[in-house]
Design an enzyme around this catalytic site. Structure first.
Site, PDB file in Angstrom:
ATOM      1  N   TYR A 199       0.825  -1.225   0.000  1.00  0.00           N
ATOM      2  CA  TYR A 199       0.000   0.000   0.000  1.00  0.00           C
ATOM      3  C   TYR A 199       0.855   1.269   0.000  1.00  0.00           C
ATOM      4  CZ  TYR A 199      -3.566  -3.340   1.626  1.00  0.00           C
ATOM      5  OH  TYR A 199      -4.397  -4.423   1.768  1.00  0.00           O
ATOM      6  N   HIS A 237       0.949 -11.668   2.449  1.00  0.00           N
ATOM      7  CA  HIS A 237      -0.146 -10.976   1.745  1.00  0.00           C
ATOM      8  C   HIS A 237      -0.851 -11.877   0.719  1.00  0.00           C
ATOM      9  CE1 HIS A 237      -1.375  -6.651   0.415  1.00  0.00           C
ATOM     10  NE2 HIS A 237      -2.378  -7.475   0.313  1.00  0.00           N
TER      11      HIS A 237
HETATM   12  N1  NAP Z   1      -5.301  -8.831   1.906  1.00  0.00           N
HETATM   13  C1  NAP Z   1      -5.639  -8.364   0.733  1.00  0.00           C
HETATM   14  O1  NAP Z   1      -5.243  -8.873  -0.337  1.00  0.00           O
HETATM   15  C2  NAP Z   1      -6.565  -7.188   0.646  1.00  0.00           C
HETATM   16  C3  NAP Z   1      -7.234  -6.888  -0.545  1.00  0.00           C
HETATM   17  C4  NAP Z   1      -8.097  -5.809  -0.561  1.00  0.00           C
HETATM   18  C5  NAP Z   1      -8.286  -5.046   0.582  1.00  0.00           C
HETATM   19  N2  NAP Z   1      -7.600  -5.336   1.736  1.00  0.00           N
HETATM   20  C6  NAP Z   1      -7.754  -4.527   2.978  1.00  0.00           C
HETATM   21  O2  NAP Z   1      -9.138  -4.403   3.262  1.00  0.00           O
HETATM   22  C7  NAP Z   1      -9.492  -3.041   3.350  1.00  0.00           C
HETATM   23  C8  NAP Z   1     -10.933  -2.830   2.935  1.00  0.00           C
HETATM   24  O3  NAP Z   1     -11.198  -3.314   1.639  1.00  0.00           O
HETATM   25  P1  NAP Z   1     -11.394  -2.364   0.366  1.00  0.00           P
HETATM   26  O4  NAP Z   1     -10.665  -1.119   0.582  1.00  0.00           O
HETATM   27  O5  NAP Z   1     -11.060  -3.195  -0.819  1.00  0.00           O
HETATM   28  O6  NAP Z   1     -12.966  -2.150   0.281  1.00  0.00           O
HETATM   29  P2  NAP Z   1     -14.166  -1.762   1.277  1.00  0.00           P
HETATM   30  O7  NAP Z   1     -13.680  -1.391   2.612  1.00  0.00           O
HETATM   31  O8  NAP Z   1     -15.178  -2.837   1.149  1.00  0.00           O
HETATM   32  O9  NAP Z   1     -14.789  -0.503   0.529  1.00  0.00           O
HETATM   33  C9  NAP Z   1     -14.139   0.730   0.435  1.00  0.00           C
HETATM   34  C10 NAP Z   1     -14.979   1.618  -0.467  1.00  0.00           C
HETATM   35  O10 NAP Z   1     -16.282   1.779   0.091  1.00  0.00           O
HETATM   36  C11 NAP Z   1     -16.568   3.159   0.298  1.00  0.00           C
HETATM   37  N3  NAP Z   1     -17.228   3.269   1.604  1.00  0.00           N
HETATM   38  C12 NAP Z   1     -16.654   3.186   2.832  1.00  0.00           C
HETATM   39  N4  NAP Z   1     -17.570   3.295   3.806  1.00  0.00           N
HETATM   40  C13 NAP Z   1     -18.761   3.444   3.187  1.00  0.00           C
HETATM   41  C14 NAP Z   1     -20.091   3.606   3.655  1.00  0.00           C
HETATM   42  N5  NAP Z   1     -20.367   3.627   4.948  1.00  0.00           N
HETATM   43  N6  NAP Z   1     -21.086   3.730   2.732  1.00  0.00           N
HETATM   44  C15 NAP Z   1     -20.806   3.683   1.413  1.00  0.00           C
HETATM   45  N7  NAP Z   1     -19.567   3.549   0.901  1.00  0.00           N
HETATM   46  C16 NAP Z   1     -18.548   3.423   1.786  1.00  0.00           C
HETATM   47  C17 NAP Z   1     -15.248   3.870   0.248  1.00  0.00           C
HETATM   48  O11 NAP Z   1     -15.404   5.135  -0.337  1.00  0.00           O
HETATM   49  P3  NAP Z   1     -15.054   6.497   0.480  1.00  0.00           P
HETATM   50  O12 NAP Z   1     -13.569   6.511   0.636  1.00  0.00           O
HETATM   51  O13 NAP Z   1     -15.578   7.534  -0.440  1.00  0.00           O
HETATM   52  O14 NAP Z   1     -15.790   6.424   1.781  1.00  0.00           O
HETATM   53  C18 NAP Z   1     -14.413   2.987  -0.669  1.00  0.00           C
HETATM   54  O15 NAP Z   1     -14.623   3.338  -2.024  1.00  0.00           O
HETATM   55  C19 NAP Z   1      -8.457  -2.371   2.433  1.00  0.00           C
HETATM   56  O16 NAP Z   1      -8.427  -0.977   2.600  1.00  0.00           O
HETATM   57  C20 NAP Z   1      -7.221  -3.100   2.840  1.00  0.00           C
HETATM   58  O17 NAP Z   1      -6.742  -2.610   4.074  1.00  0.00           O
HETATM   59  C21 NAP Z   1      -6.766  -6.423   1.792  1.00  0.00           C
END
Ligand code: NAP
Length: 271
Positions: free
Chosen positions: A47, A104
């Protein structure tokens, strides 16, 4: 329930995801999240924001109450690369130790036993308190749990109502590992879903909150990401209501083929 316990280690059930958060905003969101009550922050070498996450953790003044996770990138799983990069991660974070260090993604080019040996070494040296994996399938979980000298406390995997992850969740339970759900609101896809919106209305909650509650009610930790301060509270306030058994089942019915969001050329063969 505010934490998920695995092998004697407590993982706070609500964490902040930080993928794509950068610079000042990343540090500010991390600090604010901790002030609101988040006790689990998720970052990764990939990241490129470990320094800002560490800055936010330190600025909160609550470092000792927060669990910080980082992840080793899949190209650095050979022991020497892993050890060097994890020390670099810690230097970037500028905290005393990492709380949870994850692989990861699996990388079939590096023997798992070598990687696990280096992960165990990081734990024994006090660089990380606990170790675990991410994006591991049922077969890989069976393999690592056989060969790891140190307990593996979690598998961090994509998990939300639009994707059926029953098999990998069952495998984690079998091995006494916690499930940490990434993309827990389906990258924002929960918002606008008719069923989640309808159930949310009945509880005075948003669709995103229902989505996160559905996971936590199954004992799954969640790490939603937001770049907006006001949404930090929304995503945190999910433990003060309960979904009925019927609602839980209805939400599980949203899973569909093609529901997976995160898929790369290096992904393992999913279950
Ligand atoms: N281990 C892995 O391979 C892996 C892969 C992917 C992700 N991750 C981790 O998991 C975390 C979360 O997953 P993600 O970032 O993929 O997706 P997520 O948390 O499911 O979704 C994030 C998105 O949803 C929006 N959002 C957040 N809160 C909201 C709400 N209350 N209502 C409506 N929309 C909302 C955000 O926009 P805004 O910013 O506009 O609020 C952003 O576009 C990552 O940040 C990372 O730390 C790990």
């Amino acid at each position: 329930m505010t934490a998920v316990e695995a092998k004697g280690f407590k993982i706070p059930i609500i964490g902040l995801g930080t993928w794509a958060l950068r610079g000042r905003n990343c540090a500010r969101l991390t600090e604010q999240a901790i002030r609101i009550g988040y006790r689990h922050i998720d970052t990764a070498q990939m990241y490129d924001n470990e320094a800002e996450v560490g800055e936010g953790v330190r600025a909160s003044g609550m470092r000792n109450e927060v669990m910080v996770t980082t992840k080793v990138q899949p190209t650095l799983l050979a022991p020497r690369d892993l050890e060097r990069s994890v020390k670099e991660s810690l230097a970037k974070l500028r905290i005393d130790h990492i709380d949870l260090l994850l692989i990861h993604w699996p990388n079939p080019r590096v023997p798992l036993a070598d990687t696990l040996g280096a992960m165990a070494k990081m734990k024994k040296a006090g660089i990380t308190r606990q170790i675990g994996v991410s994006n591991f399938t049922v077969a890989l979980l069976d393999e690592v749990n056989k060969i790891s000298s140190e307990p593996l406390v979690c598998d961090q995997v994509e998990c939300h109502p639009f994707l059926d992850q029953d098999k990998v969740i069952a495998a984690c339970r079998k091995h006494g590992m916690a499930v940490v759900a990434y993309s827990p609101i389906a990258r924002g896809g929960a918002k606008g879903d008719r069923l989640l919106e309808r159930i949310g209305k009945a509880h005075g909650k948003t669709a995103a909150q229902v989505c996160l509650r559905w996971l936590t009610q199954q004992g799954i930790a969640v790490i939603p990401r937001t770049s907006k301060i006001e949404r930090l509270e929304e995503n945190f306030n999910i433990l003060d209501f309960e979904l009925s058994d019927a609602e839980m089942k209805e939400i599980a019915g949203l899973s569909r083929k093609g529901g997976r969001i995160v898929d790369w050329t290096w992904s393992p063969r999913w279950d």
